[in-house]
Motif scaffolding. Sequence first.
Motif, PDB file in Angstrom:
ATOM      1  N   ALA A  70     -38.774   6.835  63.143  1.00 33.68           N
ATOM      2  CA  ALA A  70     -39.431   6.779  62.958  1.00 33.68           C
ATOM      3  C   ALA A  70     -39.779   5.021  62.795  1.00 33.68           C
ATOM      4  O   ALA A  70     -39.053   4.618  63.812  1.00 33.68           O
ATOM      5  N   VAL A  71     -40.479   4.561  62.977  1.00 29.40           N
ATOM      6  CA  VAL A  71     -41.559   3.368  63.438  1.00 29.40           C
ATOM      7  C   VAL A  71     -41.110   1.931  63.138  1.00 29.40           C
ATOM      8  O   VAL A  71     -41.477   1.984  61.812  1.00 29.40           O
ATOM      9  N   MET A  72     -40.397   0.809  63.597  1.00 28.14           N
ATOM     10  CA  MET A  72     -40.424   0.124  62.585  1.00 28.14           C
ATOM     11  C   MET A  72     -41.353  -0.967  62.939  1.00 28.14           C
ATOM     12  O   MET A  72     -42.626  -0.629  63.424  1.00 28.14           O
ATOM     13  N   PRO A  73     -41.385  -1.625  62.046  1.00 29.07           N
ATOM     14  CA  PRO A  73     -42.236  -3.172  61.618  1.00 29.07           C
ATOM     15  C   PRO A  73     -42.757  -3.698  63.262  1.00 29.07           C
ATOM     16  O   PRO A  73     -41.669  -3.775  63.928  1.00 29.07           O
ATOM     17  N   ALA A  74     -44.299  -3.661  63.870  1.00 30.88           N
ATOM     18  CA  ALA A  74     -44.101  -4.702  65.501  1.00 30.88           C
ATOM     19  C   ALA A  74     -43.464  -5.403  65.132  1.00 30.88           C
ATOM     20  O   ALA A  74     -44.373  -6.747  64.471  1.00 30.88           O
ATOM     21  N   ALA A  75     -42.878  -6.490  66.586  1.00 34.08           N
ATOM     22  CA  ALA A  75     -42.252  -7.883  66.274  1.00 34.08           C
ATOM     23  C   ALA A  75     -43.718  -8.344  67.321  1.00 34.08           C
ATOM     24  O   ALA A  75     -43.806  -7.389  68.310  1.00 34.08           O
ATOM     25  N   GLN A  76     -43.632  -9.609  67.658  1.00 37.05           N
ATOM     26  CA  GLN A  76     -43.662 -10.288  68.706  1.00 37.05           C
ATOM     27  C   GLN A  76     -42.876 -10.889  69.534  1.00 37.05           C
ATOM     28  O   GLN A  76     -41.947 -11.897  68.637  1.00 37.05           O
ATOM     29  N   ASP A  77     -43.633 -11.087  71.088  1.00 35.69           N
ATOM     30  CA  ASP A  77     -41.547 -12.219  70.922  1.00 35.69           C
ATOM     31  C   ASP A  77     -42.389 -13.406  72.036  1.00 35.69           C
ATOM     32  O   ASP A  77     -42.963 -13.245  72.540  1.00 35.69           O
ATOM     33  N   HIS A  78     -41.837 -13.771  71.728  1.00 30.13           N
ATOM     34  CA  HIS A  78     -42.283 -15.024  72.594  1.00 30.13           C
ATOM     35  C   HIS A  78     -41.253 -15.308  73.909  1.00 30.13           C
ATOM     36  O   HIS A  78     -40.080 -16.056  73.771  1.00 30.13           O
ATOM     37  N   LYS A  79     -41.447 -14.752  74.558  1.00 22.62           N
ATOM     38  CA  LYS A  79     -41.027 -14.837  76.267  1.00 22.62           C
ATOM     39  C   LYS A  79     -40.556 -15.509  76.909  1.00 22.62           C
ATOM     40  O   LYS A  79     -39.850 -15.953  78.001  1.00 22.62           O
ATOM     41  N   ARG A  80     -41.890 -17.094  77.534  1.00 25.62           N
ATOM     42  CA  ARG A  80     -41.732 -17.925  78.069  1.00 25.62           C
ATOM     43  C   ARG A  80     -40.910 -19.486  77.644  1.00 25.62           C
ATOM     44  O   ARG A  80     -40.721 -19.196  76.274  1.00 25.62           O
TER      45      ARG A  80
END
Length: 438
Positions: free
Chosen positions: A208-218
């Motif tokens: 079951a795929v979760m809602p996609a996230a965006q991560d701020h890596k820097r």
Amino acid sequence: MTAVLVVGGGGREHAMCHSLARSDRVERILVAPGNAGTAGEERCENVAVGVGDVAGLVALAERESVDLVAVGPEAPLAAGLADALEAVGIPAFGPGAAGARLEASKAYCKTFLDALGIPTGSSVTFHEAAPALAYLDRLPSVPVIKASGLAGGKGVVVAETRDEAAAAIRAMLADGRFGDAGREVVVEERLRGVEVSVLAFCDGADFAVMPAAQDHKRLLDGDAGPNTGGMGAFVPSPVATGELLDGVGDRFIRPTLEALGEAGTPYRGVIYFGLMLTAAGPKVLEINCRLGDPETQAVLPLLEGDLFEIMAACATGSLGGLSVEWSRSACTTVVMASAGYPTAPARPAPITGLDQAAAEGCVVFHAGTDRTGGVTLATGGRVLAVTALGSTLENATERAYAGVEAISFEGAHYRRDIGRPSPGAATGAAPLPKAAGR
Ligand code: AMP
Ligand code: GLY
């Protein structure tokens, strides 16, 4: 009495505990080793067993007759914690060492992806500096240099110049920086685009795929400074449409689970695809064998179902019978780190304003914290993940920052642009290529 053991002590594990504590079915949550935040959650108690102590964790799970072990970090999974639990009949939320190898060996992951025709940057793996440097000279553009093994999120060098790439190769293969993790090095084509994290619950066959996230890596605003474990995240990603997620499920996740199932090592837990949405379609940057940190702090608050039920279904192969529902709201989490993160340790410092942040409607997940004499201390690294829900991303982000502004501790550092998709997001991304692989 239903008892769960959560393994780990970061913001991700606090978010797991926070959601598990909301399950009517869970009466007791043990956390090894936990932090000041998990100690304050209802029905949670910290136990001083480290994440590296596989035998100690199995003994704890047996002694306390837990019904499920939910594993946060990758290292114990790569060391075979889920296999050891299976051997004593305790269900584990997390894959065995064979599945965790997708994260623990980037070289293996690349071979695996290439064999299945799953799009990823082209790469070559090296064990010695000289041929890697000669290869670097022949490349038309500057590649990314990756220590193949687990390096606590610090083993990837996104070099801007050839000299920087060469220095990273020498540091890993000639000077032994990163120890064993850097004895094998992946030299990989640099991909450009917007990065998204697509995670799915898996039970060995169904997912079951979760809602996609965006991560701020820097570390710094505007995506400047060194890579970190992640300085904040938001959900949903405006660029990860339903169509994109369906494509990733069918073309990336399903074949991965099928291949592992066919090999006799069914994958249970969470699979995390770090993707670059390039002009040629989504390509895999990495596979992680666990929930992301800080993505989890922004994803789990949107889960409408019972996390215990879902984790138990993953562990026992019965996810197919469940429908995993998500709120349509948005969620933003802003990481507050100590001065010196990600390189230097910090002196313990008292934290103030946690109650005011809660009054602003935030949930504050703890990571590098401790509690002594009634005072909550920042102990270094990523300290807090200040999290808020909202009807829109803007709304959630505004609330999270109201919480951040209420909190202070000496040397606190946070980015001011979390929840604001990077400029590349506006360009969108090409769809999945029609006939690549299977
Ligand atoms: P990894 O641990 O492999 O995901 O790498 C950590 C971070 O480095 C990723 O989240 C990206 O931001 C960056 N990165 C890794 N591989 C590449 C690549 N091939 N091209 C551009 N950036 C990359
Ligand atoms: N936030 C990136 C990771 O969990 O690996």
